[in-house]
Enzyme design. Structure first.
Site, PDB file in Angstrom:
ATOM      1  N   ASP A  78       0.811  -1.223   0.000  1.00  0.00           N
ATOM      2  CA  ASP A  78       0.000   0.000   0.000  1.00  0.00           C
ATOM      3  C   ASP A  78       0.842   1.269   0.000  1.00  0.00           C
ATOM      4  OD1 ASP A  78       0.787  -0.837   2.629  1.00  0.00           O
ATOM      5  OD2 ASP A  78      -0.628   0.585   3.501  1.00  0.00           O
ATOM      6  N   GLU A 135      -0.413  -1.852   5.282  1.00  0.00           N
ATOM      7  CA  GLU A 135       0.526  -1.722   6.403  1.00  0.00           C
ATOM      8  C   GLU A 135       0.439  -0.354   7.048  1.00  0.00           C
ATOM      9  OE1 GLU A 135       3.751  -0.773   8.850  1.00  0.00           O
ATOM     10  OE2 GLU A 135       3.541   0.188   6.890  1.00  0.00           O
ATOM     11  N   GLU A 136       0.135   0.680   6.247  1.00  0.00           N
ATOM     12  CA  GLU A 136       0.164   2.055   6.739  1.00  0.00           C
ATOM     13  C   GLU A 136      -1.071   2.382   7.583  1.00  0.00           C
ATOM     14  OE1 GLU A 136       2.614   3.914   6.695  1.00  0.00           O
ATOM     15  OE2 GLU A 136       3.897   3.278   5.039  1.00  0.00           O
ATOM     16  N   HIS A 361       8.091   8.762   4.145  1.00  0.00           N
ATOM     17  CA  HIS A 361       6.958   9.609   4.521  1.00  0.00           C
ATOM     18  C   HIS A 361       7.230  11.084   4.218  1.00  0.00           C
ATOM     19  CE1 HIS A 361       4.665   6.566   7.221  1.00  0.00           C
ATOM     20  NE2 HIS A 361       5.513   5.929   6.439  1.00  0.00           N
TER      21      HIS A 361
END
Length: 390
Positions: A78, A135-136, A361
């Site tokens: 993702d 996962e995020e 990020h």
């Protein structure tokens, strides 16, 4: 570094996969295009594919020989809800979505290992290629476990990697014990009394109260946490009001909490509520706190970490495998898999001169494609080592 020759042969193809994934990012549990491509490639290489695990997750199974041994290799798929600012030719084509953590690279890396192992079959046993959604923050790893991942696809051990822009390409952290923090969320709703901005004395200003709460919370790390322990409390969202001349009656704060020890995690959950509620009460407002535990700490198993280090050393060289390093305060839902099966999560360096060490990020981040054959070689070497024919 001794990258597997056959993997080096199709490194350019891996780069094409990765950049295609990067240009078409998908959020957690929405990775339909990515999942379709992964499934098609695995099937093309003769790997058995099982889909629909945790919505968009899938597992590719490759068997060879008659050994009962098995191993799991995991990659996440993702993206993040961010706007990309790289200006690269393969930049995101989807507004507000970006592969800012390198999951596009993780997926392409595991695909590369799968392609090689399907061709060579230089192992005796079963390999499960686990492609995980969400996962995020979505906890896709936990969902896969809850849906019977390891009952349906038995694994003696399970392994994963994550790119690390703080490490030079060709180095890796392969460290036993706690390597990543528990990751939690906190949401605080401040309720006061709204009114005209010119008459603040007849209101209870939720913005002011929220500001006091935000500052007071920082003392939990600075003055309530043991200096030899670690904790992070970052308030990353503060929303209130809709007009410049109106004092709003509600303000909302949201953020993340990271801890390494269960005792510290319990303390932070308890004290965040106490501080927010008492600070709001001192200003005649109220505070409602919702603390959500997301991911437990990621804890590598000692024996499996030793074997992962051995495989990494075969690819990178022993001197470039770091086996003693403090934990990182990031979180990972691979932790749920490590609660069910022994294994190891490796932080693999990807920093190159052209990347400049841009952190994950970040809107200018991009995965270093030079890491693709390195990571795939590590996975392949690990399988051939653990499921050796000898």
């Amino acid at each position: 570094m001794p990258i597997v020759n056959r993997i080096a042969d199709f490194a350019a193809e891996m780069t094409e996969w990765r950049q295609d994934f990067h240009a078409h990012p998908e959020l957690g549990f929405e990775e339909r295009r990515t999942s379709d491509i992964v499934a098609a490639k695995l099937a093309e290489w003769g790997i058995e594919v099982t889909r629909g695990i945790a919505t968009t997750g899938l597992v590719g199974t490759l068997r060879n020989g008659d050994s009962g041994r098995s191993i799991g290799l995991r990659a996440d798929m993702d993206c993040l809800p961010m706007t990309e600012q790289t200006g690269l030719p393969h930049a995101s084509t989807v507004p507000g979505k970006m592969h800012a953590c390198g999951h596009d690279g993780h997926t392409a890396t595991l695909l590369g290992a799968a392609k090689y192992l399907a061709e060579t079959k230089n192992f005796d046993g079963t390999v499960h290629f686990i492609f995980q959604p969400a996962e995020e923050g979505g906890g896709g790893g936990n969902v896969m476990v809850q849906e019977g991942l390891f009952e349906r696809f038995p694994c003696d051990s399970v392994y994963g990697i994550h790119n690390d822009p703080t490490l030079p390409l060709g180095e890796a952290r392969v460290v036993p014990g706690v390597i990543l923090a528990a990751s939690d969320r906190v949401s605080i709703t401040i309720r006061g009394i709204g009114g005209h901005a010119a008459r603040p004395h007849v209101t209870v200003d939720s913005v002011l109260v929220g500001a006091h709460v935000l500052v007071a919370l920082q003392a939990l790390v600075a003055r309530r946490t043991d200096p030899l322990d670690s904790a992070v409390l970052s308030i990353t969202m503060f929303h209130a009001g809709s007009a410049m001349n109106v004092i709003p009656d509600v303000a909302k704060l949201k953020g993340t909490v990271r801890t390494l020890r269960p005792e510290t995690r319990d303390m932070m959950e308890k004290l965040i509520a106490q501080v927010a509620e008492s600070t709001a009460a001192a200003h005649e407002a109220t505070a409602e706190v919702v603390y959500s535990r997301l991911y437990p700490p990621t804890v590598n198993h000692e024996a499996e970490t030793g074997r992962a280090a051995l495989a990494a050393a075969k690819v990178l060289g022993e001197a470039r495998v770091i086996q003693d390093s403090p934990p990182i305060m990031g979180g990972e839902d691979f932790s749920f898999m490590l609660l069910k099966r022994p294994g190891c999560f490796v932080m693999m360096g990807q920093q190159g001169p052209e990347k400049g060490g841009v952190p994950v990020h970040h809107p200018a981040y991009d995965f270093n494609d030079a890491m693709l054959p390195v990571g795939a070689s590590y996975f392949a070497t690990l399988v051939e080592q653990e499921l050796s024919r000898g």
